[in-house]
Every structure is written in structure tokens, then in C-alpha cells.
Scaffold this motif. Structure first.
Motif, short mmCIF file in Angstrom:
data_model
loop_
_atom_site.label_atom_id
_atom_site.label_comp_id
_atom_site.label_asym_id
_atom_site.label_seq_id
_atom_site.Cartn_x
_atom_site.Cartn_y
_atom_site.Cartn_z
N ILE A 126 44.83 43.02 43.65
CA ILE A 126 44.58 42.07 44.48
C ILE A 126 44.03 40.99 43.47
CG2 ILE A 126 43.09 41.05 46.46
CD1 ILE A 126 43.24 44.05 47.40
N GLU A 127 44.46 39.73 43.63
CA GLU A 127 44.24 38.71 42.58
C GLU A 127 43.55 37.47 43.59
OE1 GLU A 127 45.08 37.08 39.45
OE2 GLU A 127 44.22 39.19 38.96
N ASN A 128 42.61 36.89 42.76
CA ASN A 128 42.34 35.40 43.37
C ASN A 128 43.49 34.49 42.73
OD1 ASN A 128 40.47 36.39 41.25
ND2 ASN A 128 40.45 33.91 41.19
N ILE A 130 40.96 45.10 42.08
CA ILE A 130 40.49 44.06 42.64
C ILE A 130 40.11 42.92 41.63
CG2 ILE A 130 39.01 42.75 44.39
CD1 ILE A 130 39.22 45.68 46.10
N GLU A 131 40.54 41.98 41.57
CA GLU A 131 39.95 40.95 40.68
C GLU A 131 39.25 40.02 41.38
OE1 GLU A 131 42.35 38.66 37.60
OE2 GLU A 131 40.68 37.27 37.52
N CYS A 132 37.82 39.86 41.31
CA CYS A 132 36.94 38.90 41.86
C CYS A 132 36.81 37.47 41.07
CB CYS A 132 35.32 39.29 41.68
SG CYS A 132 34.98 40.91 42.49
N ILE A 162 43.04 31.54 41.74
CA ILE A 162 42.43 30.64 40.68
C ILE A 162 42.30 31.54 39.39
CG2 ILE A 162 40.69 29.24 40.01
CD1 ILE A 162 39.76 29.18 42.88
N GLY A 163 43.01 31.13 38.31
CA GLY A 163 42.71 31.93 37.17
C GLY A 163 43.65 31.36 35.88
N GLU A 164 43.26 31.42 34.85
CA GLU A 164 44.02 30.84 33.74
C GLU A 164 45.20 31.92 33.40
OE1 GLU A 164 41.14 30.19 30.44
OE2 GLU A 164 43.04 30.38 28.87
N THR A 165 45.10 33.11 33.54
CA THR A 165 46.17 33.93 33.28
C THR A 165 46.80 34.52 34.56
OG1 THR A 165 44.92 34.88 31.25
CG2 THR A 165 46.91 36.05 31.99
N GLY A 166 48.00 34.09 34.91
CA GLY A 166 48.50 34.42 36.19
C GLY A 166 49.08 35.82 35.92
N LYS A 209 39.19 39.23 32.66
CA LYS A 209 39.63 40.01 33.73
C LYS A 209 41.02 40.25 34.03
CE LYS A 209 37.24 37.56 36.54
NZ LYS A 209 36.71 36.32 35.53
N THR A 210 41.75 39.44 34.13
CA THR A 210 43.22 39.64 34.25
C THR A 210 43.80 40.03 33.14
OG1 THR A 210 43.11 37.54 35.81
CG2 THR A 210 45.42 38.35 35.14
N SER A 211 43.60 39.82 32.09
CA SER A 211 44.19 40.43 30.58
C SER A 211 43.80 41.72 30.84
CB SER A 211 43.73 39.89 29.52
OG SER A 211 43.68 38.06 29.46
#
Ligand SMILES: Nc1nc2c(ncn2[C@@H]2O[C@H](COP(=O)(O)OP(=O)(O)OP(=O)(O)O)[C@@H](O)[C@H]2O)c(=O)[nH]1
Ligand SMILES: [Mg+2]
Lengths: 225, 368
Positions: free
Chosen positions: A54-56, A109-111, A58-62, A14-16
Motif C-alpha cells: 500500500i503506497e501513498n 504499508i508505506e506511510c 506522493i513519492g519520488e520513487t514510484g 522507504k520505497t526503495s
């Protein structure tokens, strides 16, 4: 305010993909600003961001904030306080505040990977101040699909069911045969969603993001909400 | 005016009858609160999180101002000690976060697949403390010292007339591993090496049950809170759920019930697929605690003659709704659920819930 929600299991990419979409939007905006007003040196996005992510946390890719600030993005982080709560209420509060103050053209928005983007959209639609329809993009990890459909079938299937667009990601890690199987399975869960194969670790053609953003209407004629 | 002692007695009686699905004068209300109390009383979250004692004082202050609630779920904030529960790091306001930001679990792959072997070979109690200290950088001894205040915290609530719902808290053992490995890696492990995971869980479960039994005998609580935090049906296939979630819920609950105590099962998320399993518990010995994701009417239909139901007031409603909406929602729940229902928040009341909404919730229960 155009809103896109990215859902999909933990680590699906998602973040990527959001980063890729973000740079697509920023470049598009830069071009438009230049076309519209060659003279204006101070771009309007420097005052208020064109795009808010909008990021949560927790996530591998900041998301690297340095790159973002220079480009007219702004990132907001959302905190859960608990391992299980899905944050929809806090998200609504934050989104309403953004709609009042920053008024960006785009909000992405990233869930969290365990959330249902459709449920979040429901809460936003019920209590949010925005008026545009929300688009839901679900990212699926092609390599892990088979595993996750066996381990957590309700979760991954519902995430797909709720999507307007399903991005079948990490195709660099899976055989064509596997990818076709995944695509068939996704089609049987959600026939009406647009399905796009891609790889978040490579270059993503602009056509993918045009498809996703263009369908939202206001990307060409930029309208303020 | 009633004394605090009389109030406590009245509330305890109402609560005890509700657990047993018996008739009461009104539906009890138990708040599941922590960070909200800091916001409510104007205390910085960093200060609130500074110790078990401080969070407990702030919570009691807040509850006294809220008035006629029967009790609270916990007597202090557990957020800062999440590492002991989820085997993952936690970011705390005033330390990693700004003073007024809520704590946040920072889950990453901190446990390795090799750790499964260590746990199997050396035992959980020989692994866990050093894992917390060395790998997560968590002040384990410090936390134990702080937790020594818990009985006093509970006493303070009791002295003020409030009951503390679950003085003893435990987690289903799979959560230790899914937190330590990260949920994503844990699910891969279940797919690739389920037998290894199971062997580790068996070791942890055995030690955990023994320890919990001793704690129950020492503390003699009325209810023990069991959290299968991410154990909802939606996160596991039926086969895996039965093997890696239900088995441990059932074993833990059976032991708690055997000790003469009621078992609260904190069911966050959607459990609809598996409600029938809960028919295994004897009448009045377990509580199904739900957060709005599982349809409470389905719970009532399937389990209502057996289990007390607690919760359901959605977090979102408390933040975004109006007092009238909250009041109507709670009133309807109270009417529809009848006896054997505890009005409570579905999972923790959000820190940014509106005070008027909390008051509306209390008013729905007390009729005031
Ligand atoms: N090989 C490959 N790796 C990818 C691809 N897309 C993302 N990744 C990697 O997958 C990992 C997870 O990607 P993220 O973008 O952080 O995924 P996410 O869904 O945001 O993850 P969470 O926020 O942790 O749920 C990272 O190491 C990425 O570099 C892809 O298409 N191919
Ligand atoms: Mg991410």
C-alpha cells in the motif's frame, strides 16, 4: 496476514527498501512453492497475490507496476485529498478490504514522510480486522539526520521512537563517523529497536530481510489468517 | 415552522456569541465538508470537481438533507484549486484520476532555489501567476473566473438558512514555498539558506497582507480562515517555528483582528508545545481549530478563557466508528468544552465517512 509499516521522513528511502523487501519475499515464496509442489505449474499466487503493497501516491520513487504484476505483488494507492491528513482511516478501510478479499500473506504499508507509523498502527489495531502484531520499520536517512533533527526534531525522533526496527539508510552518502553518531543518537531515543545500517541503492543482504520478516513468525510456516 | 431567514438569524446569533465565548442555547455545529457531499448525494467526484458552482450545488443539496446544522466551513470544494493554495499540482478525478477517486495533491520540487531570487527581486505577484500557468500547467484565469461564483455560492447557503463560516481563506506564506519546493526540499532550505527563504517570505507576506486587507474590506466576513497547513510544532524546531511559522500567523491574525474580524487558525497536527503563544490574541478574536492531534483539553486549559475552540471530531472516528461512539464523543466534547466551542470536524470530513455518523454528530449538537 503479516503487516509491516514503513515510516520515515520524505525521501529517506522507504520505497526503495520496500521494493527490495518485496523481491526478497517473492523469491522466498517461489522457492517454497517449488519445494512444496514440484508438479504444480500454476502457482497459487497468480490468483491471489502473496504480497500487497500500500503506497501513498506522493513519492519520488514510484513503484513500477509492470514488474510487480509478474511477481505476485499487487499495489494499492492511497489518496489523501488534503495536504495534512494522515490517512489512517482510509488505510484501515483498505486493509480490512484486503483482509477480506485478497488475503495475502504479507502487507507492506508505506506511510507518508510526515506521518507517525505508531499512530497509524494504533488506528489499525483499534479498527482493523487483522489479528497479527504489526511491525514498524522506520527508515532514517543517515546523510540528512543531523539536518532533520535540527529542523524537525519532534517528527524524526517520534518516528524513531515508535519503531521495532530502524534502518539507517544511505550509508553510502555518509562517513563512518557520522553514521556512528546517528546510530548512537537513535539508540538514545529508542534503545530496544534493532538498528541496521544499509544502502537502499545497493544490494541488501537477505539476512536483513530475514531478520525483519522472520521475527514475525509466519514466514517459515506459512499460516493463513 | 421557522423561515430560512429566521433560521439564519438564529444560527448567526448562536455563532456570534460562541465566538465571543458567551452563553448560548446550545453548541453550534459547523461541518467542514466537501467530497463527502458528492458521495452522500450520489454525484461522481469528477462531476463534483468540475466547477466551483457544481461543487457548491452538491454541497448545499447534501447539507439540506443532513438537516439542522448551523453552517459549513466553505461554500464550495477547494481541492481542485489547491495549486493556488499550495503552489503544487493537484490530480483531479475525471482528469488525472478515475471518476470516483478523491483529488490528490501531487507535490514535487516545482520551484527552484533560483525562484527565491526572482520572488525577492520581482515580487510575488510578478512570479506566482506565471509559475502556476507555465510550471504547473494550472489554468489560473479559468480558476479566477470560477471563483467569481463564490459570493453567489455563499448567498445560496445563506438563503437556505445556513451560515458559511469563513468566506475568506488564506494560508501562512511559508506554505506556498513548502508546497512549491516540496516539504522535503523546503526543510533543507531552512537548514542551508534560512536567510534567503526568509527574504522571499517577507516579500510574499507583505503583498499577501495587503491583498487580504482589501478582500476583507470588500467582503466583510465574520471570520477569516488562516491555514498554517503544515505549520504544527511537530514539524519545526522551536527556533524555526517561531521564525518561519508563528511570525506569519501572528502578523496575519493581527491584521485580521485589526480589521475587526475574527481569525480562525486551522491547526492541523500537534501544536501542544506552542500553545502559550496563542495567549497573544485578545479575548474572542481568534479561533483555535484543532483536528484531534492536539489534546483539546490542553487547549481548553491554556486558551479556553480567550479563544473559541472549533473542531476535534477525528476523521478516523467518522469513517470507522459507530454512530454511538460518535454521539458519545461529541456529547462529551460539548459538555467538557462548555461555551466558546464549535462542534466541527477536525480538518475535512472524509469522503467515505458514514452517513449515520454524520447524523449522530449533528444529533449530539442539536439534541434531536
Ligand atoms: N545514495 C543513495 N540514494 C538512495 C538510497 N536509498 C534511496 N535512495 C534515493 O533516494 C531517493 C528517495 O528514495 P525513495 O525510496 O523514493 O524514498 P521514500 O522514503 O520512499 O520517499 P517519499 O516516498 O518521497 O517520502 C531516490 O532518489 C532513491 O534512489 C541509498 O541508500 N543511497
Ligand atoms: Mg516513497
Amino acid at each position: 496476514m503479516n503487516i509491516i509499516i514503513f515510516g520515515g521522513f520524505l525521501g529517506a528511502g522507504k520505497t526503495s527498501l520496500i521494493l527490495s523487501l518485496a523481491s526478497f519475499l517473492i523469491q522466498k515464496n517461489l522457492k517454497e512453492v517449488h519445494q512444496n509442489d514440484q508438479q504444480e505449474v500454476q502457482s497459487p499466487y497468480l490468483q491471489s497475490p502473496y504480497l500487497v503493497i500500500i503506497e501513498n501516491e506522493i513519492g519520488e520513487t514510484g513503484i513500477d507496476h509492470k514488474i510487480l504484476r509478474s511477481g505476485g505483488y499487487e499495489v494499492r494507492e492511497l489518496f489523501a485529498g488534503c495536504v495534512c491528513c494522515t490517512l489512517a482511516a482510509d488505510l484501515t478501510v483498505m486493509l480490512n478490504e484486503i483482509a477480506d478479499t485478497l488475503k495475502p500473506q504479507w502487507v507492506i504499508i508505506e506511510c507518508t514522510g510526515l506521518a507517525y507509523p505508531g499512530n497509524i498502527a494504533d488506528t489499525l489495531n483499534r479498527y482493523g480486522k487483522h489479528s497479527d502484531p504489526i511491525r514498524i520499520v522506520t527508515v532514517v536517512d543517515a546523510e540528512r539526520w543531523e539536518e532533520l533533527a535540527e529542523v524537525a526534531p519532534i517528527l524524526v525522533e517520534k518516528q524513531v521512537q515508535e519503531a521495532d526496527v530502524v534502518l539507517i539508510n544511505k550509508i553510502d552518502l555518509a562517513d563512518d563517523e557520522v553514521i556512528s553518531l546517528v546510530e548512537d543518537r537513535i539508540h538514545s531515543i529508542n534503545a530496544s529497536a534493532k538498528k541496521i545500517r544499509l544502502s537502499g541503492s545497493g544490494m541488501i543482504p537477505g539476512s536483513v530481510w530475514r531478520e525483519i520478516t522472520g521475527a514475525n513468525g509466519s514466514s517459515e510456516e506459512v499460516t493463513e489468517k | 415552522m421557522k423561515t430560512n431567514q429566521e433560521l439564519l438569524q438564529e444560527r448567526t446569533e448562536r455563532f456570534t456569541k460562541t465566538l465571543a465565548l458567551e452563553k448560548t442555547d446550545r453548541t453550534p455545529i459547523i461541518l467542514m465538508i466537501d467530497g463527502f457531499c458528492a458521495v452522500h448525494t450520489g454525484v461522481k467526484l469528477s462531476e463534483f470537481c468540475s466547477s466551483v458552482k457544481r461543487s457548491s450545488e452538491v454541497m448545499l443539496d447534501s447539507v439540506k438533507q443532513l438537516g439542522d446544522v448551523d453552517g459549513v466551513t466553505s461554500a464550495f470544494a477547494v481541492g481542485p484549486i489547491f495549486p493556488m493554495i499550495f503552489m503544487a499540482k493537484v490530480k483531479v478525478p475525471g482528469r488525472e484520476l478515475p471518476d470516483n477517486m478523491l483529488w490528490q495533491l501531487d507535490e514535487a520540487e516545482m520551484m527552484t532555489p533560483e525562484d527565491y531570487d526572482t520572488i525577492i527581486n520581482k515580487g510575488w505577484s510578478n512570479f506566482m501567476p506565471s509559475y502556476l500557468k507555465n510550471r504547473l500547467g494550472f489554468d489560473f484565469e479559468g480558476a479566477l473566473e470560477q471563483l467569481a461564483y463564490a459570493p453567489q455560492a455563499i448567498q445560496n447557503f445563506n438563503d437556505a438558512g445556513y451560515l458559511v463560516y469563513s468566506p475568506l481563506v488564506t494560508i501562512t506564506v511559508n506554505e506556498y514555498l513548502s508546497g512549491g519546493r516540496s516539504m522535503s526540499k523546503f526543510m533543507r532550505d531552512l537548514f542551508k539558506m534560512p536567510d534567503k527563504v526568509e527574504a522571499a517570505l517577507e516579500v510574499i507576506q507583505k503583498e499577501n497582507l495587503e491583498q487580504l486587507r482589501q478582500q476583507i474590506r470588500a467582503i466583510k466576513p465574520q471570520v477569516v480562515f488562516v491555514s498554517p497547513a503544515r505549520g504544527a510544532s511537530e514539524f519545526y524546531s522551536p527556533k524555526l517555528w517561531e521564525r518561519f511559522v508563528w511570525k506569519y500567523i501572528k502578523e496575519t491574525a493581527d491584521m485580521i483582528i485589526e480589521e475587526g474580524v475574527v481569525c480562525d487558525i486551522h491547526c492541523d497536527g500537534n501544536w501542544e508545545r506552542d500553545l502559550d503563544y496563542f495567549k497573544a490574541f485578545p479575548k474572542g478574536k481568534a479561533v483555535f481549530e484543532c483536528d484531534g492531534a492536539t489534546d483539546i483539553y490542553k487547549i481548553k486549559e491554556k486558551l479556553g478563557d480567550r479563544l473559541c475552540i472549533k473542531g476535534d471530531v477525528p476523521a478516523g472516528l467518522m469513517v470507522l466508528g459507530t454512530p454511538d461512539e460518535v454521539y458519545d464523543f461529541c456529547t462529551k466534547r460539548i459538555q467538557d468544552m462548555g461555551y466558546g466551542y464549535i462542534l466541527s470536524n477536525g480538518c475535512t470530513l472524509p469522503a467515505n465517512a458514514k452517513l449515520e455518523n454524520v447524523k449522530a454528530m449533528i444529533a449530539a449538537a442539536t439534541g434531536k
